[in-house]
Write a protein that holds these residues in place. Structure first.
Motif, PDB file in Angstrom:
ATOM      1  N   LYS A 281       2.313   1.576  -3.516  1.00 30.09           N
ATOM      2  CA  LYS A 281       1.305   2.087  -4.448  1.00 30.09           C
ATOM      3  C   LYS A 281       1.080   3.587  -4.229  1.00 30.09           C
ATOM      4  O   LYS A 281       0.955   4.339  -5.184  1.00 30.09           O
ATOM      5  CB  LYS A 281      -0.015   1.333  -4.289  1.00 30.09           C
ATOM      6  CG  LYS A 281       0.038  -0.062  -4.850  1.00 30.09           C
ATOM      7  CD  LYS A 281      -1.290  -0.791  -4.896  1.00 30.09           C
ATOM      8  CE  LYS A 281      -2.301  -0.493  -3.872  1.00 30.09           C
ATOM      9  NZ  LYS A 281      -3.460  -1.390  -3.866  1.00 30.09           N
ATOM     10  N   TRP A 282       1.031   4.008  -2.985  1.00 34.74           N
ATOM     11  CA  TRP A 282       0.841   5.432  -2.692  1.00 34.74           C
ATOM     12  C   TRP A 282       1.964   6.247  -3.324  1.00 34.74           C
ATOM     13  O   TRP A 282       1.721   7.296  -3.921  1.00 34.74           O
ATOM     14  CB  TRP A 282       0.797   5.664  -1.181  1.00 34.74           C
ATOM     15  CG  TRP A 282       0.478   7.081  -0.824  1.00 34.74           C
ATOM     16  CD1 TRP A 282      -0.763   7.617  -0.651  1.00 34.74           C
ATOM     17  CD2 TRP A 282       1.411   8.146  -0.622  1.00 34.74           C
ATOM     18  NE1 TRP A 282      -0.645   8.963  -0.342  1.00 34.74           N
ATOM     19  CE2 TRP A 282       0.668   9.309  -0.327  1.00 34.74           C
ATOM     20  CE3 TRP A 282       2.798   8.237  -0.672  1.00 34.74           C
ATOM     21  CZ2 TRP A 282       1.278  10.530  -0.073  1.00 34.74           C
ATOM     22  CZ3 TRP A 282       3.402   9.460  -0.426  1.00 34.74           C
ATOM     23  CH2 TRP A 282       2.646  10.591  -0.125  1.00 34.74           C
TER      24      TRP A 282
ATOM     25  N   GLU B 264       0.827  -1.210   0.000  1.00 32.56           N
ATOM     26  CA  GLU B 264       0.000   0.000   0.000  1.00 32.56           C
ATOM     27  C   GLU B 264       0.861   1.260   0.000  1.00 32.56           C
ATOM     28  O   GLU B 264       0.563   2.226  -0.706  1.00 32.56           O
ATOM     29  CB  GLU B 264      -0.976   0.002   1.175  1.00 32.56           C
ATOM     30  CG  GLU B 264      -2.027  -1.091   1.098  1.00 32.56           C
ATOM     31  CD  GLU B 264      -2.839  -1.067  -0.200  1.00 32.56           C
ATOM     32  OE1 GLU B 264      -3.281   0.036  -0.617  1.00 32.56           O
ATOM     33  OE2 GLU B 264      -3.034  -2.137  -0.795  1.00 32.56           O
TER      34      GLU B 264
END
Length: 132
Positions: free
Chosen positions: A104-105, A101
């Motif tokens: 991806k950020w 995550e």
């Protein structure tokens, strides 16, 4: 836990879980080390090459802390020259979804604000879809 290095997090009382988490995985290198160990076992020299700017002393320190905190396994082979391999513990693997995550950020941020990433778009898309 490792007998080599005692975890420092047990010496402190934490007011919240985020502070504890940041003590364990915070800093410039720990998340990147965990990221590179997510799918494979690596030798010290392989990790060093992947991390680039990290000094040998800093990599050693970070690996010892991650080992002491129960996230990384260290396996020493009795041979000359010494062979040492690092991998994630079962508990260390539990942080990988969070690292995906964060990764991806960073990709979305780079695309939104025009920050150059040296990874090809095809690879970035596979990581976003958790294919890698």
């Amino acid at each position: 836990m490792s007998n080599v290095t005692q975890s420092k997090v047990k010496e402190k009382n934490y007011p919240c879980g985020m502070e504890l988490t940041m003590d364990i995985i915070g800093g410039k290198w720990k998340n990147v080390i965990l990221w590179h160990l997510r799918n494979r076992t690596l030798r010290f020299s392989q990790l060093k090459r992947r991390l680039g700017d990290i000094t040998q002393k800093m990599l050693t320190q970070q690996l010892r802390e991650l080992e002491a905190d129960g996230l990384v396994n260290r396996k020493v082979y009795p041979q000359v020259p010494p062979k040492v391999e690092y991998s994630l513990t079962d508990y260390g693997k539990t942080i990988i979804p969070l690292l995906y995550e964060l990764y991806k950020w960073g990709i979305f941020y780079s695309r939104e604000f025009g920050v150059c990433l040296e990874v090809e778009d095809k690879i970035l898309d596979k990581i976003i879809k958790k294919e890698i």
